[in-house]
Write a protein that holds these residues in place. Sequence first.
Motif, PDB file in Angstrom:
ATOM      1  N   ILE A  68       0.876  -1.175   0.000  1.00 34.50           N
ATOM      2  CA  ILE A  68       0.000   0.000   0.000  1.00 34.50           C
ATOM      3  C   ILE A  68       0.911   1.222   0.000  1.00 34.50           C
ATOM      4  O   ILE A  68       1.611   1.482   0.981  1.00 34.50           O
ATOM      5  N   ASN A  69       0.943   1.950  -1.101  1.00 36.47           N
ATOM      6  CA  ASN A  69       1.850   3.086  -1.253  1.00 36.47           C
ATOM      7  C   ASN A  69       1.074   4.382  -1.045  1.00 36.47           C
ATOM      8  O   ASN A  69       0.304   4.804  -1.909  1.00 36.47           O
ATOM      9  N   VAL A  70       1.271   4.985   0.103  1.00 35.51           N
ATOM     10  CA  VAL A  70       0.625   6.271   0.408  1.00 35.51           C
ATOM     11  C   VAL A  70       1.706   7.321   0.663  1.00 35.51           C
ATOM     12  O   VAL A  70       1.573   8.189   1.509  1.00 35.51           O
ATOM     13  N   SER A  71       2.786   7.228  -0.122  1.00 32.70           N
ATOM     14  CA  SER A  71       3.922   8.126   0.080  1.00 32.70           C
ATOM     15  C   SER A  71       3.871   9.370  -0.787  1.00 32.70           C
ATOM     16  O   SER A  71       4.454  10.396  -0.419  1.00 32.70           O
ATOM     17  N   GLN A  72       3.195   9.307  -1.939  1.00 35.01           N
ATOM     18  CA  GLN A  72       3.274  10.422  -2.890  1.00 35.01           C
ATOM     19  C   GLN A  72       1.889  10.922  -3.255  1.00 35.01           C
ATOM     20  O   GLN A  72       0.969  10.130  -3.484  1.00 35.01           O
ATOM     21  N   ALA A  73       1.764  12.231  -3.334  1.00 34.85           N
ATOM     22  CA  ALA A  73       0.486  12.871  -3.667  1.00 34.85           C
ATOM     23  C   ALA A  73       0.351  13.001  -5.172  1.00 34.85           C
ATOM     24  O   ALA A  73       0.503  14.075  -5.734  1.00 34.85           O
ATOM     25  N   ALA A  74       0.078  11.896  -5.834  1.00 31.54           N
ATOM     26  CA  ALA A  74      -0.050  11.923  -7.287  1.00 31.54           C
ATOM     27  C   ALA A  74      -1.068  10.894  -7.733  1.00 31.54           C
ATOM     28  O   ALA A  74      -1.094   9.780  -7.201  1.00 31.54           O
ATOM     29  N   PRO A  75      -1.900  11.238  -8.703  1.00 29.04           N
ATOM     30  CA  PRO A  75      -2.826  10.236  -9.244  1.00 29.04           C
ATOM     31  C   PRO A  75      -2.057   9.069  -9.846  1.00 29.04           C
ATOM     32  O   PRO A  75      -1.027   9.261 -10.491  1.00 29.04           O
ATOM     33  N   VAL A  76      -2.547   7.855  -9.626  1.00 32.26           N
ATOM     34  CA  VAL A  76      -1.896   6.687 -10.218  1.00 32.26           C
ATOM     35  C   VAL A  76      -2.526   6.315 -11.556  1.00 32.26           C
ATOM     36  O   VAL A  76      -1.961   5.537 -12.316  1.00 32.26           O
ATOM     37  N   ASP A  77      -3.694   6.882 -11.850  1.00 34.31           N
ATOM     38  CA  ASP A  77      -4.370   6.597 -13.114  1.00 34.31           C
ATOM     39  C   ASP A  77      -4.031   7.670 -14.144  1.00 34.31           C
ATOM     40  O   ASP A  77      -3.742   8.820 -13.800  1.00 34.31           O
TER      41      ASP A  77
END
Length: 393
Positions: free
Chosen positions: A35-44
């Motif tokens: 579970i990667n909650v490190s970066q504030a960026a959309p993954v889609d």
Amino acid sequence: MTMALPRTATTFSPPVMEARRWLAEAEMPADLPLINVSQAAPVDPPPEAMRREIARLALEEPQAHLYGPVLGLPALREEVAQQWLTAYGGETAADQVAITSGCNEAFCATIATLLAEGDEVLLPVPWYFNHKMALDMAGARAIPLPTDAALLPQIEAAKALITERTRAIALVSPNNPAGVEYPPELIGAFYDLCEAHGLVLILDETYRDFHSSSAAPHDLFARPDWGRTLVQLYSFSKAYRLTGHRVGAMVTSAARLAEVEKYLDTVTICPAQLGQFAALWGMRNLGQWLAGERAEILARGAAVRSGFAPLEARGWRLRGAGAYFAYVDHPFAAPSDVIARRLVSEAGVLMLPGTMFTPEGDAEGQRQMRIAFANLDTAGIGTLIDRLARVAE
């Protein structure tokens, strides 16, 4: 003879890249997908309609592959100005808008117009680490501005920190990393403080599209001669999932933009043309889609708040939750950078420690963690909370 350090040596390594190295070093639990909650960026990627438009532009729009104006595509600058009139009221013109290669470049361009060696900028703590890095590399001083229990900066504390070298106060709302939204009155009070002291208010509103209120987040564009005091920063990355295209914006006086143009012409010459055309198309055509994205992000923030009880029972504390982020106190004796590494191998969770958002040695930062939850659906948020609740002392 003592040699001065090169600029890049005066600051720390990029935190998100540092966290990714932890993945390579950790023994990941086989039964727990990361579970990667490190970066504030959309993954889609952007929605399909926008991708089709980008493909069309790549084939049919010659200008998408050529140099453009340093301050950005004129039609996009005009569109931002017009939409800002609707969103904020007041007065905004196209010549007060510049398009940049992402919001980070907008911040760097802003401080390049403001700072000489040793000048100071007040940053609320916890701060956005790239703002601190940019100031370090500019030879300036980031002055930590304390925040209260609700993680809101205080006017009186800021007043006490202003010196003859202070040039600006930089705010981020909705906040990265804390997730809190600054009330309009507080933003207005910081504007008044800057105006009274001849400072610039740098207001980073990267996450404005995910504000919980449908009302204007402030009235600054209705203030007389607002461009003298205000530099507003914005990003198209989060709204339209254009992170890889690097398209941001800044809104300020035309006179300041003439100085900004010098910096941008030296660094990138012009923002990526294809991304600008895509952002323009998105602003004109994806209003309803963006409203749905906002509703989904708000629902995920609500899921964090409503589902936090199992963590609270184990000593965690939710300090803020909004836009893309939750900011929490952990219950463990070890500092947060140690805990963050443990969570990778013990819980299959990658998040950033508060030490990456606070001055070195800051006791608060050692107790804090940032959760960039926007890339998880509500079920994923439940799984995250469950895993964290099962981590033992």
